[in-house]
Scaffold this motif. Structure first.
Motif, mmCIF file in Angstrom:
data_model
loop_
_atom_site.group_PDB
_atom_site.id
_atom_site.type_symbol
_atom_site.label_atom_id
_atom_site.label_comp_id
_atom_site.label_asym_id
_atom_site.label_seq_id
_atom_site.Cartn_x
_atom_site.Cartn_y
_atom_site.Cartn_z
ATOM 1 N N THR A 1 19.803 -2.436 5.423
ATOM 2 C CA THR A 1 19.248 -1.246 6.053
ATOM 3 C C THR A 1 17.856 -0.939 5.546
ATOM 4 O O THR A 1 17.072 -0.270 6.213
ATOM 5 C CB THR A 1 20.156 -0.034 5.794
ATOM 6 O OG1 THR A 1 20.302 0.135 4.381
ATOM 7 C CG2 THR A 1 21.523 -0.255 6.416
ATOM 8 N N ALA A 2 17.533 -1.412 4.328
ATOM 9 C CA ALA A 2 16.217 -1.132 3.761
ATOM 10 C C ALA A 2 15.172 -2.139 4.192
ATOM 11 O O ALA A 2 13.995 -1.979 3.879
ATOM 12 C CB ALA A 2 16.299 -1.107 2.239
ATOM 13 N N SER B 1 -1.256 0.239 4.488
ATOM 14 C CA SER B 1 0.011 0.736 3.948
ATOM 15 C C SER B 1 0.344 0.125 2.602
ATOM 16 O O SER B 1 1.360 0.469 2.006
ATOM 17 C CB SER B 1 1.146 0.443 4.938
ATOM 18 O OG SER B 1 1.267 -0.953 5.138
ATOM 19 N N ALA C 1 11.121 0.099 3.204
ATOM 20 C CA ALA C 1 12.222 0.984 2.843
ATOM 21 C C ALA C 1 12.715 1.701 4.090
ATOM 22 O O ALA C 1 12.112 1.625 5.161
ATOM 23 C CB ALA C 1 11.752 1.996 1.802
ATOM 24 N N GLN C 2 13.808 2.430 3.945
ATOM 25 C CA GLN C 2 14.421 3.075 5.097
ATOM 26 C C GLN C 2 13.520 4.155 5.693
ATOM 27 O O GLN C 2 13.615 4.457 6.887
ATOM 28 C CB GLN C 2 15.767 3.686 4.689
ATOM 29 C CG GLN C 2 16.680 4.006 5.848
ATOM 30 C CD GLN C 2 18.088 4.293 5.386
ATOM 31 O OE1 GLN C 2 18.334 4.521 4.202
ATOM 32 N NE2 GLN C 2 19.028 4.284 6.325
ATOM 33 N N ASP C 3 12.633 4.721 4.873
ATOM 34 C CA ASP C 3 11.738 5.749 5.393
ATOM 35 C C ASP C 3 10.483 5.167 6.039
ATOM 36 O O ASP C 3 9.583 5.889 6.454
ATOM 37 C CB ASP C 3 11.348 6.735 4.290
ATOM 38 C CG ASP C 3 10.557 6.071 3.160
ATOM 39 O OD1 ASP C 3 10.274 4.852 3.249
ATOM 40 O OD2 ASP C 3 10.234 6.758 2.174
ATOM 41 N N GLY C 4 10.408 3.845 6.115
ATOM 42 C CA GLY C 4 9.270 3.192 6.757
ATOM 43 C C GLY C 4 8.145 2.831 5.836
ATOM 44 O O GLY C 4 7.184 2.183 6.263
ATOM 45 N N SER C 5 8.215 3.235 4.574
ATOM 46 C CA SER C 5 7.164 2.873 3.623
ATOM 47 C C SER C 5 7.359 1.438 3.149
ATOM 48 O O SER C 5 8.488 0.917 3.138
ATOM 49 C CB SER C 5 7.189 3.819 2.424
ATOM 50 O OG SER C 5 8.428 3.705 1.725
#
Length: 507
Positions: A11-12, A35, A73-77
């Motif tokens: 998921t990450a 990024s 990561a899951q938050d898009g970072s």
């Protein structure tokens, strides 16, 4: 590479990689996005270059790409970046195999396989094969580019692969997370280079062989990619058989043939027939006597004398250790008090830095000696020939990763519990076309070939059949540093790939 001594990241790792160059390598060099975080800012954009080499009597045009695959990561970072080097032949058949290669450790970068075996350039250690100070890059006339495209991958923490936040690196230092991240990197490369239709193979050395088995499953379960075959070079297959040679009779018996081979090799007297005799003795009288009470009288004298004659270790030392030789071979094998042999190649001896001690060994002459030159040589090659220029240090072998490794996945576990026998059985059963080639050096005591032979011999015939082969070569853990043995192994690997629709050659 050596054994110094995973919650899933699926998921990450789902966010897509920015568009990549096609397999032909056309277009401008990609630029690194804004990024990037932390140390990742030191990584340049992907570098693409075109080359020509002569191999197998023909001219081969190929594209080299040195670059990174982003993990999110899951938050898009951005969570990290995996460094890779890809070599893709031009104007070849559309069904050309694609091989993903990695080393082991845990904590080893792919420069060992890259400049030691498969790449278009190879590091020559001089006439004696052990001169790291004056090693030179030369063209590899036996490059695997002759029969497969190759993508070499450095797992997180090795090479130039890093996490954005230093504290996050340890999340990858376990069996399952490592396999998932490598599988994700492979899937990203396949997707962005239009290689979904290519037969896919894995090549893993040492722990990398263990990793290959785990990645086969991760690719199938998490990425929907079915692998056609794997080559395991000097692999760890069963920790309980490999790490208990000093305590249990079976482990000692599986290690014994490597000691016998090294003794012959040191004297330039290696003989295949005598090696077969050593293998029979190891699983016959040697195993039986070690498993029972110690012999006495004339029986003891005869037994310990025979073991001494086959290994080169003095009979009194053999008797003192009751025939268990794992702690004695390093300083006793050569018959000289001032020499020490390497577990990575027990035929290779160097001056003992601590001759007054029975236990102090110092740095290993192979792993901590001349082969360390792979790191500096690769950094120079990547910068000056591939055009990948970074100020980041190339991490060839990080012992801290191995010390922190969680063998049972996240939560611990012991390397004694490490096993991929069930994995091998499962993917042989679920994929009737899957084939496996296991390769070892005779005098390797880090991953003795006897352990792999035991595993292969105990596979159900309905699974193994002609789809599993074990090959053994002169030399140690990295037997490919010997030019003739590298050539022999490459020939066997070529047969493995070119006969993908048929059967494998037996040993």
């Amino acid at each position: 590479m050596r054994f110094l001594s995973a919650s899933l990241l699926a998921t990450a790792l789902l966010a897509p990689l920015p568009p990549a160059l096609s397999q032909e390598g056309q277009g401008e060099v990609a630029t690194q996005g804004s990024s990037s975080e932390g140390v990742l800012k030191l990584l340049p954009g992907d570098s693409v270059s075109q080359h020509t080499m002569t191999i197998g009597g023909r001219t081969l045009d190929y594209v080299a790409t040195a670059g990174t695959l982003d993990l999110f990561a899951q938050d898009g970072s951005k969570a990290g970046a995996v460094f890779y080097t890809a070599y893709v032949a031009r104007n070849e058949k559309s069904d050309r195999p694609l091989t993903f290669a990695f080393n082991g450790g845990p904590g080893a970068a792919s420069a060992f396989l890259h400049l030691g075996l498969v790449g278009p350039r190879i590091l020559d250690f001089g006439p004696d094969g052990a001169d790291g100070a004056d090693a030179k890059l030369t063209d590899n006339r036996q490059s695997w580019l002759d029969f497969t495209d190759v993508v070499l991958i450095d797992p997180i923490g090795t090479g130039w692969s890093r996490t954005a936040k230093a504290d996050d690196a340890s999340k990858y230092y376990n069996v399952n997370s490592d396999a998932e991240s490598v599988a994700k990197a492979i899937a990203l490369y396949v997707a962005h280079n239009n290689r979904s239709g290519s037969p896919k193979y894995l090549l893993g050395e040492s722990y990398g062989g263990f990793r290959a088995a785990k990645v086969v499953g991760a690719l199938k379960d998490s990425q929907g990619i079915i692998v056609s075959g794997a080559i395991m070079l000097s692999p760890l297959l069963e920790g309980q058989l490999m790490f208990n040679a000093d305590q249990f009779a079976l482990g000692a018996a599986l290690e014994f043939p490597s000691l016998a081979a090294a003794n012959m090799d040191r004297r330039n007297a290696f003989d295949e027939a005598r090696q077969r005799d050593a293998e029979k003795f190891a699983l016959g009288d040697y195993l039986t006597i070690l498993a029972g009470p110690p012999p006495t009288g004339e029986a003891a004298k005869a037994f310990y004398g025979k073991v001494a004659g086959m290994t080169g270790i003095p009979a009194d030392i053999v008797a003192k250790n009751r025939g268990f030789l794992g702690n004695a071979y390093a300083k006793q094998s050569t018959g000289q008090d001032d020499r020490i042999v390497s577990p990575y190649d027990a035929a290779f001896s160097t001056p003992d830095p601590y001759p007054e001690s029975d236990s102090d060994r110092g740095d290993d002459a192979v792993l901590d000696g001349f082969t360390r030159a792979y790191g500096g040589a690769f950094a120079d090659y990547a910068r000056n020939e591939l055009g990948f220029k970074t100020e980041m240090t190339y991490s060839l072998l990080d012992g801290d990763i191995s010390r922190r490794w969680e063998w049972g996945g996240r939560g611990g576990g012991s390397r004694l519990q490490a096993s991929v026998t069930d994995d091998i059985r499962q993917f042989l059963a679920s994929n009737p076309k899957f084939r496996l080639l296991i390769a070892h050096g005779y005098s390797d005591l880090v991953t003795p070939y006897g352990v792999s032979r035991y595993v292969v011999d105990h596979l159900p015939p309905s699974l193994a059949g002609e789809r599993v082969a074990l090959k053994v070569y002169r030399g140690g853990h990295m037997f490919y540093t010997r030019t003739d043995q590298r050539a022999a192994f490459t020939a066997d690997a070529k047969a493995f790939f070119t006969e993908h629709s048929g059967t494998m050659p037996a040993e």
